[in-house]
Write a protein that holds these residues in place. Structure first.
Motif, PDB file in Angstrom:
ATOM      1  N   GLN A 288      30.547  69.932  29.117  1.00 39.66           N
ATOM      2  CA  GLN A 288      29.903  68.758  28.544  1.00 39.66           C
ATOM      3  C   GLN A 288      28.490  68.603  29.080  1.00 39.66           C
ATOM      4  OE1 GLN A 288      31.375  66.944  26.181  1.00 39.66           O
ATOM      5  NE2 GLN A 288      33.229  68.207  26.309  1.00 39.66           N
ATOM      6  N   TYR A 289      27.686  67.868  28.314  1.00 40.81           N
ATOM      7  CA  TYR A 289      26.296  67.632  28.710  1.00 40.81           C
ATOM      8  C   TYR A 289      26.249  66.770  29.969  1.00 40.81           C
ATOM      9  CZ  TYR A 289      21.628  65.577  28.697  1.00 40.81           C
ATOM     10  OH  TYR A 289      20.390  65.148  29.061  1.00 40.81           O
ATOM     11  N   ASN A 290      25.397  67.156  30.902  1.00 37.57           N
ATOM     12  CA  ASN A 290      25.235  66.426  32.153  1.00 37.57           C
ATOM     13  C   ASN A 290      23.742  66.252  32.415  1.00 37.57           C
ATOM     14  OD1 ASN A 290      25.206  65.411  34.739  1.00 37.57           O
ATOM     15  ND2 ASN A 290      26.756  66.808  35.511  1.00 37.57           N
ATOM     16  N   PRO A 291      23.241  64.987  32.446  1.00 38.43           N
ATOM     17  CA  PRO A 291      21.793  64.782  32.651  1.00 38.43           C
ATOM     18  C   PRO A 291      21.286  65.362  33.973  1.00 38.43           C
ATOM     19  CG  PRO A 291      22.837  62.772  31.860  1.00 38.43           C
ATOM     20  CD  PRO A 291      23.942  63.727  32.194  1.00 38.43           C
ATOM     21  N   LYS A 292      22.063  65.237  35.043  1.00 37.21           N
ATOM     22  CA  LYS A 292      21.623  65.774  36.332  1.00 37.21           C
ATOM     23  C   LYS A 292      21.548  67.296  36.289  1.00 37.21           C
ATOM     24  CE  LYS A 292      23.346  61.957  39.163  1.00 37.21           C
ATOM     25  NZ  LYS A 292      24.211  61.568  40.302  1.00 37.21           N
ATOM     26  N   ALA A 330       6.841  67.128  33.239  1.00 37.11           N
ATOM     27  CA  ALA A 330       7.537  65.838  33.254  1.00 37.11           C
ATOM     28  C   ALA A 330       8.082  65.466  31.880  1.00 37.11           C
ATOM     29  CB  ALA A 330       6.603  64.740  33.758  1.00 37.11           C
ATOM     30  N   SER A 331       7.539  66.052  30.822  1.00 37.84           N
ATOM     31  CA  SER A 331       7.993  65.707  29.469  1.00 37.84           C
ATOM     32  C   SER A 331       9.367  66.268  29.138  1.00 37.84           C
ATOM     33  CB  SER A 331       6.981  66.214  28.435  1.00 37.84           C
ATOM     34  OG  SER A 331       6.870  67.637  28.491  1.00 37.84           O
ATOM     35  N   LEU A 332       9.905  67.155  29.966  1.00 38.53           N
ATOM     36  CA  LEU A 332      11.178  67.797  29.666  1.00 38.53           C
ATOM     37  C   LEU A 332      12.364  67.164  30.386  1.00 38.53           C
ATOM     38  CD1 LEU A 332      10.218  71.590  29.747  1.00 38.53           C
ATOM     39  CD2 LEU A 332      10.269  70.029  27.800  1.00 38.53           C
ATOM     40  N   TYR A 333      12.112  66.284  31.329  1.00 40.11           N
ATOM     41  CA  TYR A 333      13.226  65.691  32.063  1.00 40.11           C
ATOM     42  C   TYR A 333      13.991  64.716  31.182  1.00 40.11           C
ATOM     43  CZ  TYR A 333      11.477  67.743  36.379  1.00 40.11           C
ATOM     44  OH  TYR A 333      11.092  68.626  37.343  1.00 40.11           O
ATOM     45  N   ASP A 336      15.474  58.549  29.232  1.00 41.56           N
ATOM     46  CA  ASP A 336      15.654  57.804  27.992  1.00 41.56           C
ATOM     47  C   ASP A 336      14.524  56.782  27.847  1.00 41.56           C
ATOM     48  OD1 ASP A 336      16.304  56.015  29.935  1.00 41.56           O
ATOM     49  OD2 ASP A 336      18.365  55.684  29.277  1.00 41.56           O
ATOM     50  N   LEU A 337      14.448  56.148  26.692  1.00 44.50           N
ATOM     51  CA  LEU A 337      13.340  55.243  26.399  1.00 44.50           C
ATOM     52  C   LEU A 337      13.356  54.028  27.321  1.00 44.50           C
ATOM     53  CD1 LEU A 337      10.931  54.662  24.568  1.00 44.50           C
ATOM     54  CD2 LEU A 337      12.493  53.530  22.984  1.00 44.50           C
ATOM     55  N   LYS A 338      14.532  53.506  27.630  1.00 44.63           N
ATOM     56  CA  LYS A 338      14.631  52.320  28.480  1.00 44.63           C
ATOM     57  C   LYS A 338      14.134  52.619  29.901  1.00 44.63           C
ATOM     58  CE  LYS A 338      17.872  48.736  30.001  1.00 44.63           C
ATOM     59  NZ  LYS A 338      17.380  48.752  31.381  1.00 44.63           N
ATOM     60  N   ALA A 341      10.326  52.970  29.831  1.00 48.09           N
ATOM     61  CA  ALA A 341       9.661  51.673  29.673  1.00 48.09           C
ATOM     62  C   ALA A 341       9.723  50.860  30.966  1.00 48.09           C
ATOM     63  CB  ALA A 341      10.294  50.902  28.522  1.00 48.09           C
ATOM     64  N   ASP A 342      10.854  50.877  31.643  1.00 42.69           N
ATOM     65  CA  ASP A 342      10.986  50.107  32.891  1.00 42.69           C
ATOM     66  C   ASP A 342      10.065  50.646  33.979  1.00 42.69           C
ATOM     67  OD1 ASP A 342      12.851  48.544  31.658  1.00 42.69           O
ATOM     68  OD2 ASP A 342      14.601  49.582  32.511  1.00 42.69           O
ATOM     69  N   VAL A 343      10.011  51.968  34.122  1.00 38.84           N
ATOM     70  CA  VAL A 343       9.182  52.562  35.169  1.00 38.84           C
ATOM     71  C   VAL A 343       7.710  52.241  34.947  1.00 38.84           C
ATOM     72  CG1 VAL A 343       8.379  54.737  36.140  1.00 38.84           C
ATOM     73  CG2 VAL A 343      10.812  54.394  35.712  1.00 38.84           C
TER      74      VAL A 343
END
Length: 395
Positions: A288-292, A330-333, A336-338, A341-343
């Motif tokens: 399965q997909y894993n963000p880390k 950095a564009s490949l990490y 998500d949009l939220k 936006a928060d950072v």
């Protein structure tokens, strides 16, 4: 004296020699399972998918021309930066151009990718990727020479990107061929076995026992007549009406691919390919997909290859010692949009970035008046804490 009979074959004499005979005691369908001959790695779907994923990610990053300044590294926008990042070759897009370079590095060129710069009036005019079949590398002392279509070119006059340096000739790449050939053969054999199994006709799900001594059922035509008379029905799911003392019907479980353990073997081989090439297993359809795991893939596989390309472009195409090329890694990490936006909203509040820079990161057009850096009132130096407006109003 009696002469011995000799047979001639193509003008040469052959003596009596025992011939080795090897045969397979199986049907003709078994020969479809055999997997003979050599197949190049680019014909293997798993290896091609893994290498193409790396090439697509690297080619999707923008290339920035950077300059070392007293206030930090700053991006330079000029005709040279535009040519490398947008129009490096007149016959292809920047993405196609970079994908060609990376695919030659990983797969087609066995660790070597050569690009020939063309100049016009002393200025860089075009960057032409050379097919690996037209390039030869000749050792020359500590260094080497490059021959392109029979013409010798000095290594300093071309771009030579390598992957996995050779132990004997460090200036030459090895690619992934030596480490992955056996795995590719296993995957090819598994695919051939699965194809032959799915096309095999020896997988009946129902067996009907009849009296073989009866003359009516001893021949092929008799058995066909039996099938048409008692077993074939006009409607799907209609019951069979058969004599109780003539037939006996048994339902059997046909041999499946799970019984052959092909699935487990293929999954293990895919994980091995993923580990050797350096991609996550879910890229090849395992797990399965894993963000880390994805971020680790970007840092551990994509970034080193991108750095090798940056360094070759920097030392061959730039004259100034303060300039260098840099991919926007950095564009490949997996942001998500939220999270983005928060950072950047927190950075905007602290006066580190402007409002338009925040809008740019979340794919919004800039607005007038948002280029000024702003900061909250209470973010002031420690020695001026008594100058806050709210404290003055209380006094």
């Amino acid at each position: 004296m009696k002469k011995r009979n000799r047979k001639k074959n193509n003008g040469s004499e052959t003596r009596g020699k025992p011939l080795s005979s090897v045969a397979f005691l199986c049907s003709d369908e078994a020969y479809s399972i055999l997997c003979n001959g050599y197949t190049t790695l680019d014909k293997n779907p798993e290896i091609l998918t893994a290498c193409r994923k790396i090439a697509e990610l690297i080619s999707s990053m923008t290339i920035h021309l950077m300059s070392n300044t007293d206030n930090g590294d700053q991006r330079i926008i000029n005709e040279l930066s535009r040519q490398i990042d947008i129009t490096p070759n007149r016959y292809m897009t920047r993405k196609t151009w970079m994908m060609t370079i990376v695919m030659n590095m990983l797969l087609y060129g066995k660790g070597n990718s050569v690009v020939l710069p063309l100049t016009k009036d002393g200025m860089l005019d075009d960057l032409v990727p050379i097919s690996p079949s037209n390039v030869s590398f000749l050792p020359s002392g500590y260094g080497y020479r490059v021959v392109i279509n029979g013409c010798e070119v000095e290594p300093e006059n071309l771009l030579h990107f390598i992957y996995n340096p050779d132990s004997v000739y460090p200036w030459k790449g090895m690619g992934i061929h030596a480490a992955i050939n056996d795995i590719a053969n296993n995957l090819k054999q598994a695919a051939a076995t699965e194809k032959a199994f799915m096309e095999s006709k020896w997988r009946p799900s129902i067996i009907v026992k009849v009296d073989g001594l009866t003359e009516e059922f001893s021949g092929v035509k008799g058995r066909e007549n039996l099938t048409k008379e008692f077993l074939e029905t006009e409607e799907i799911g209609a019951p069979w009406i058969i004599p109780a003392d003539m037939f006996e019907v048994e339902q059997v479980k046909p041999l499946s691919l799970s019984d052959l353990a092909i699935k487990d073997t293929v999954e293990l081989d895919k994980r091995t390919v993923a580990a050797i090439v350096g991609v996550p297993p879910f890229v090849l359809g395992v797990g399965q997909y894993n963000p880390k795991e994805w971020d680790n893939f970007i840092s551990g596989t994509i970034r080193p290859i991108a750095i090798s390309i940056e360094q070759e472009l920097t030392r061959k195409l730039l004259v100034s010692s303060k300039w260098y090329w840099k991919f926007n890694i950095a564009s490949l990490y997996a942001y998500d949009l939220k999270t983005t936006a928060d950072v950047y909203s927190n950075l905007c509040v602290k006066g580190i970035v402007s409002g338009n820079e925040v809008r740019e990161k979340i794919s919004m057009s800039p607005k007038e008046g948002l280029d000024e850096l702003k900061i909250l009132e209470n973010f002031i130096p420690l020695d001026r804490i008594g100058d806050q407006l709210k404290l003055k109003q209380e006094e």
